[in-house]
Design an enzyme around this catalytic site. Structure first.
Site, short mmCIF file in Angstrom:
data_model
loop_
_atom_site.label_atom_id
_atom_site.label_comp_id
_atom_site.label_asym_id
_atom_site.label_seq_id
_atom_site.Cartn_x
_atom_site.Cartn_y
_atom_site.Cartn_z
N ASP A 13 0.82 -1.20 0.18
CA ASP A 13 -0.09 0.20 0.37
C ASP A 13 0.88 1.20 0.08
O ASP A 13 1.79 1.64 0.77
CB ASP A 13 -0.72 -0.36 0.86
CG ASP A 13 -1.98 1.01 0.67
OD1 ASP A 13 -1.92 1.67 0.34
OD2 ASP A 13 -2.72 1.03 2.04
N ASP A 110 -3.25 2.36 -6.01
CA ASP A 110 -2.39 2.69 -4.83
C ASP A 110 -1.77 1.68 -4.00
O ASP A 110 -1.72 1.63 -2.99
CB ASP A 110 -2.58 3.78 -3.59
CG ASP A 110 -3.96 3.53 -3.24
OD1 ASP A 110 -4.52 2.56 -3.32
OD2 ASP A 110 -4.24 4.06 -2.14
N GLU A 111 -2.88 -0.07 -4.68
CA GLU A 111 -2.18 -1.40 -4.14
C GLU A 111 -2.01 -2.52 -4.41
O GLU A 111 -2.67 -2.18 -5.34
CB GLU A 111 -3.26 -1.27 -2.52
CG GLU A 111 -4.65 -1.45 -3.00
CD GLU A 111 -5.92 -1.16 -1.85
OE1 GLU A 111 -5.16 -1.90 -0.86
OE2 GLU A 111 -6.82 -0.48 -1.45
#
Length: 360
Positions: A13, A110-111
């Site tokens: 993350d 974002d992950e």
């Protein structure tokens, strides 16, 4: 490689991703309270997309109305969302992860989940952090788990820029006394429904009577929430390209819609946008959904299955306008959203790839 069950799942993350990208563009923002949301104008109706850790200290969080965030942090630097820049940065990160020779299942910009069978998963996590930082100047946190549920939750304990392991052996020691809302996939509505049955902690959810959970949530989700309380979940990581199940468009109106004519015109525009999205994938639509947020902030959702799959703009529009007939008359509308669910292509995902639904 496709879907494969791994000994370890790593959840990567990126820390305060949108803000971090903005700081790379403007280094003078480092260490300052920065908020990214909407068009960067707190007088408009918009919500916070991401806040820097400096802004979060004042209680600012994702999803908060921008005007409230601005009141909490009067000296905050508020920036508009720049989708294209974030998408490019995300692609660079994901390419870096794939370059490590790991199976990468992208969750969002974002992950991602990574699968590995290493004897020392923390060493792999450190290698991931170093590679991402070297390639992009972005920091990330990594959760290590024996399945996706535990890896995802572990990441929260590792932030910022840290690594944390959560397994079957440590699950109740770490999570047992925490409130159920701390579980991935449990939001305020579900936690309140659980509390009505005397279930307020993760340990209580794990020990809850299965019949009670099934009675409250149904056979599928009732059993699923029981497993969630025990930290059970899939360890399968799949690097196959993600196939969208649907497309949504929504708009928050700077001035409330006050007449049926305004609502109909707005809905026709949203359906046209969604129709273009589904046509770009060359797939028919089998269900339409409508989201309505009335002033000041009350939200309702409606959906209906179509008589037969269709690619017709007229049929999609007719379905949404039919749903709009269930709207509360006379109430001012501040947001409208339209969703189209598409028929899955041959070879598409037969079930949800990620182990949880959205937080509700």
């Amino acid at each position: 490689m496709g879907a494969h069950a791994f000994r370890w799942v790593l959840h990567v993350d990126l820390d305060q991703f949108l803000v971090a990208v903005e700081v790379l563009r403007r280094p003078e923002l480092a260490g300052k309270p920065v908020i990214v949301g909407g068009r960067g104008d707190p007088t408009e109706r918009a919500v916070v997309s991401t806040a820097s850790y400096e802004a979060r200290k004042f209680g600012v969080g994702s999803g908060m109305p921008l005007r409230i965030a601005a009141r909490k942090v009067p000296d905050a630097i508020i920036l508009p969302v720049d989708h294209e820049v974030y998408l490019e940065a995300s692609g660079h990160v994901m390419d870096t992860l794939r370059g490590l020779g790991l199976v990468v299942e992208v969750l969002g910009w974002d992950e991602a989940f990574l699968g590995c069978d290493a004897d020392d998963p923390e060493a792999v996590a450190h290698r991931v952090q170093e590679a991402v930082l070297a390639a992009t100047d972005l920091h990330c946190s990594v959760g290590v788990g024996d399945n996706k549920i535990r890896a995802k939750i572990a990441t929260g304990f590792g932030k910022p820029a840290g690594i944390f392991r959560l397994t079957e052996q440590s699950w109740f020691e770490v999570m047992g006394e925490r409130p159920t809302i701390d579980l991935w996939g449990v939001g305020s509505k579900v936690s309140k429904r659980l509390a009505a049955h005397g279930v307020t902690t993760v340990a209580e959810l794990a020990a809850a009577d299965g019949d009670v959970l099934v009675g409250e949530f149904g056979p599928r989700m009732g059993a699923w929430y029981g497993d969630l309380g025990r930290g059970h979940g899939s360890a399968v990581v799949d690097d196959a390209p993600w196939v969208a199940r649907g497309h949504s468009r929504e708009t928050t109106y700077q001035r409330n819609l006050t007449t049926p004519e305004q609502v109909e015109a707005a809905l026709r525009d949203l359906v046209t946008q969604v129709h273009a999205d589904t046509e770009a994938e060359d797939r028919p639509v089998f269900r339409m959904g409508l989201k309505v947020r009335y002033a000041p902030f009350f939200t309702q959702s409606y959906s209906k299955k179509l008589p037969a799959p269709t690619r017709s703009l007229d049929e999609m529009t007719s379905a949404v306008l039919s749903l709009a007939g269930g709207m509360e008359p006379g109430r001012e509308v501040r947001l409208l959203g339209v969703r189209a669910e598409m028929v899955m292509p041959d070879g598409g995902d037969p079930v949800e790839r990620t182990p949880v639904r959205g937080r509700i």
